[in-house]
Design an enzyme around this catalytic site. Sequence first.
Site, PDB file in Angstrom:
ATOM      1  N   SER A 109      11.679  53.337  66.431  1.00  0.00           N
ATOM      2  CA  SER A 109      10.720  52.993  65.375  1.00  0.00           C
ATOM      3  C   SER A 109      11.279  53.350  63.995  1.00  0.00           C
ATOM      4  O   SER A 109      12.194  54.178  63.871  1.00  0.00           O
ATOM      5  CB  SER A 109       9.419  53.775  65.628  1.00  0.00           C
ATOM      6  OG  SER A 109       8.501  53.616  64.564  1.00  0.00           O
ATOM      7  N   ASP A 135      14.295  58.194  72.583  1.00  0.00           N
ATOM      8  CA  ASP A 135      12.951  58.250  71.997  1.00  0.00           C
ATOM      9  C   ASP A 135      11.939  58.483  73.112  1.00  0.00           C
ATOM     10  O   ASP A 135      12.205  58.168  74.275  1.00  0.00           O
ATOM     11  CB  ASP A 135      12.652  56.922  71.261  1.00  0.00           C
ATOM     12  CG  ASP A 135      11.578  57.051  70.206  1.00  0.00           C
ATOM     13  OD1 ASP A 135      10.419  57.360  70.572  1.00  0.00           O
ATOM     14  OD2 ASP A 135      11.872  56.863  69.028  1.00  0.00           O
ATOM     15  N   ASP A 139      12.566  63.365  75.393  1.00  0.00           N
ATOM     16  CA  ASP A 139      11.824  64.249  74.499  1.00  0.00           C
ATOM     17  C   ASP A 139      12.852  65.193  73.880  1.00  0.00           C
ATOM     18  O   ASP A 139      13.430  66.036  74.575  1.00  0.00           O
ATOM     19  CB  ASP A 139      10.780  65.033  75.303  1.00  0.00           C
ATOM     20  CG  ASP A 139       9.990  65.997  74.423  1.00  0.00           C
ATOM     21  OD1 ASP A 139      10.372  66.201  73.246  1.00  0.00           O
ATOM     22  OD2 ASP A 139       8.996  66.560  74.925  1.00  0.00           O
ATOM     23  N   TYR A 151       5.146  70.539  58.683  1.00  0.00           N
ATOM     24  CA  TYR A 151       6.190  69.518  58.510  1.00  0.00           C
ATOM     25  C   TYR A 151       7.203  69.965  57.463  1.00  0.00           C
ATOM     26  O   TYR A 151       8.427  69.918  57.693  1.00  0.00           O
ATOM     27  CB  TYR A 151       5.524  68.204  58.085  1.00  0.00           C
ATOM     28  CG  TYR A 151       6.467  67.054  57.822  1.00  0.00           C
ATOM     29  CD1 TYR A 151       7.012  66.322  58.869  1.00  0.00           C
ATOM     30  CD2 TYR A 151       6.795  66.689  56.511  1.00  0.00           C
ATOM     31  CE1 TYR A 151       7.872  65.259  58.625  1.00  0.00           C
ATOM     32  CE2 TYR A 151       7.650  65.630  56.261  1.00  0.00           C
ATOM     33  CZ  TYR A 151       8.182  64.911  57.317  1.00  0.00           C
ATOM     34  OH  TYR A 151       9.034  63.855  57.062  1.00  0.00           O
ATOM     35  N   LYS A 192      11.221  70.733  57.819  1.00  0.00           N
ATOM     36  CA  LYS A 192      12.240  69.977  57.073  1.00  0.00           C
ATOM     37  C   LYS A 192      13.119  70.923  56.256  1.00  0.00           C
ATOM     38  O   LYS A 192      14.321  70.703  56.127  1.00  0.00           O
ATOM     39  CB  LYS A 192      11.570  68.919  56.194  1.00  0.00           C
ATOM     40  CG  LYS A 192      10.891  67.810  57.006  1.00  0.00           C
ATOM     41  CD  LYS A 192      11.905  67.060  57.859  1.00  0.00           C
ATOM     42  CE  LYS A 192      11.305  65.929  58.659  1.00  0.00           C
ATOM     43  NZ  LYS A 192      12.283  65.186  59.453  1.00  0.00           N
TER      44      LYS A 192
END
Length: 296
Positions: free
Chosen positions: A18, A39, A65, A158, A162
């Site tokens: 994706s 994926d 995974d 998140y 990162k």
Amino acid sequence: MNLLNLKNKTVIITGGASGIGKAAAILLASQGANIVIADLDQEGGSQLEHQLQSSGTKAIFHKTDVSNSHQVNELVEITLSTFDTIDILVNCAGVSGLSAYNDLIEEEWDWTLDTNLKGTHLLCNTVSKVMIEREIKGRIVNISSINDQIPVAGITAYATSKAAISGLSRSLALELAPYGINVNTIRPGAINTPMMKEILELPSLAKELLKQIPRGRIGRPEDVAKVILFLISDLAEWVTGAEIPVAGGMHLVGETSYLYYFEKEMQHEEKLPDIPFTRPWKNYNILDFINGHDEE
Ligand SMILES: NC(=O)c1ccc[n+]([C@@H]2O[C@H](COP(=O)([O-])OP(=O)(O)OC[C@H]3O[C@@H](n4cnc5c(N)ncnc54)[C@H](O)[C@@H]3O)[C@@H](O)[C@H]2O)c1
């Protein structure tokens, strides 16, 4: 002189079913690379595998995974038994919830950090061992985000993951340089992918985000894929430890906080988009989303 030199190179792309990973798979395949799509998304991965094979690319999809070390080992074994090498690793798999920090539940924290950070680490660790053992002058690209430095309310887990990916990549670039392996990081800004779909569907938020992108449009997955191509090509032979914002200048401006817009919409009792994130005010349970993935 072939400046890209990708023909018959084997590339593992996590999150390749994706968005940015998919765009990268298509672009690198067009340059003659063999593609391994890793994926969780069985349907999207199989479709892309078929699409690439139909256009003459040697491509396989392996449901993986990235946060599971056994599955990552299996992915690497299957890649080696199919293509006999791994020249390039592109870590694109990533997830994010949307929760005020004090509503963030342990499961959401673990899911985000396990997928984004542990997943990137497991792939880098397993693949770089293969590259060192086989004396492959490999290339690794990790996808971080401008949110590694720019805070946005609602995505603390998140942003933490990162920031850690950028730190991991710097250390790894240093350790792997003597082996001729380059490690670089891309820091995308707002890119129009399924991950951003619901954010971009909220008109007030989309309008504000657009104001914060000096180049004046939302990024496309292909914008990031082209920089991935550069970093893994011979053009970037002497580039390692770089962190490149691919954001149309958004990193120079900052980014509005998604959470405030969703809260504002809620106050106006307007219909919220069907967003697969934590929304405590709608009694949404992120466990449904996380476990939904497990059941696939
Ligand atoms: N879209 C943006 O605006 C943006 C901005 C900055 C950074 N990024 C980063 O770019 C990367 C790609 O995101 P995208 O925007 O293309 O999103 P996307 O949702 O389109 O793609 C992410 C892919 O990762 C896969 N995935 C999720 N969990 C996984 C797991 N445990 N194992 C294997 N695969 C898993 C998903 O199935 C999906 O195919 C992510 O790391 C994301 O954080 C995106």
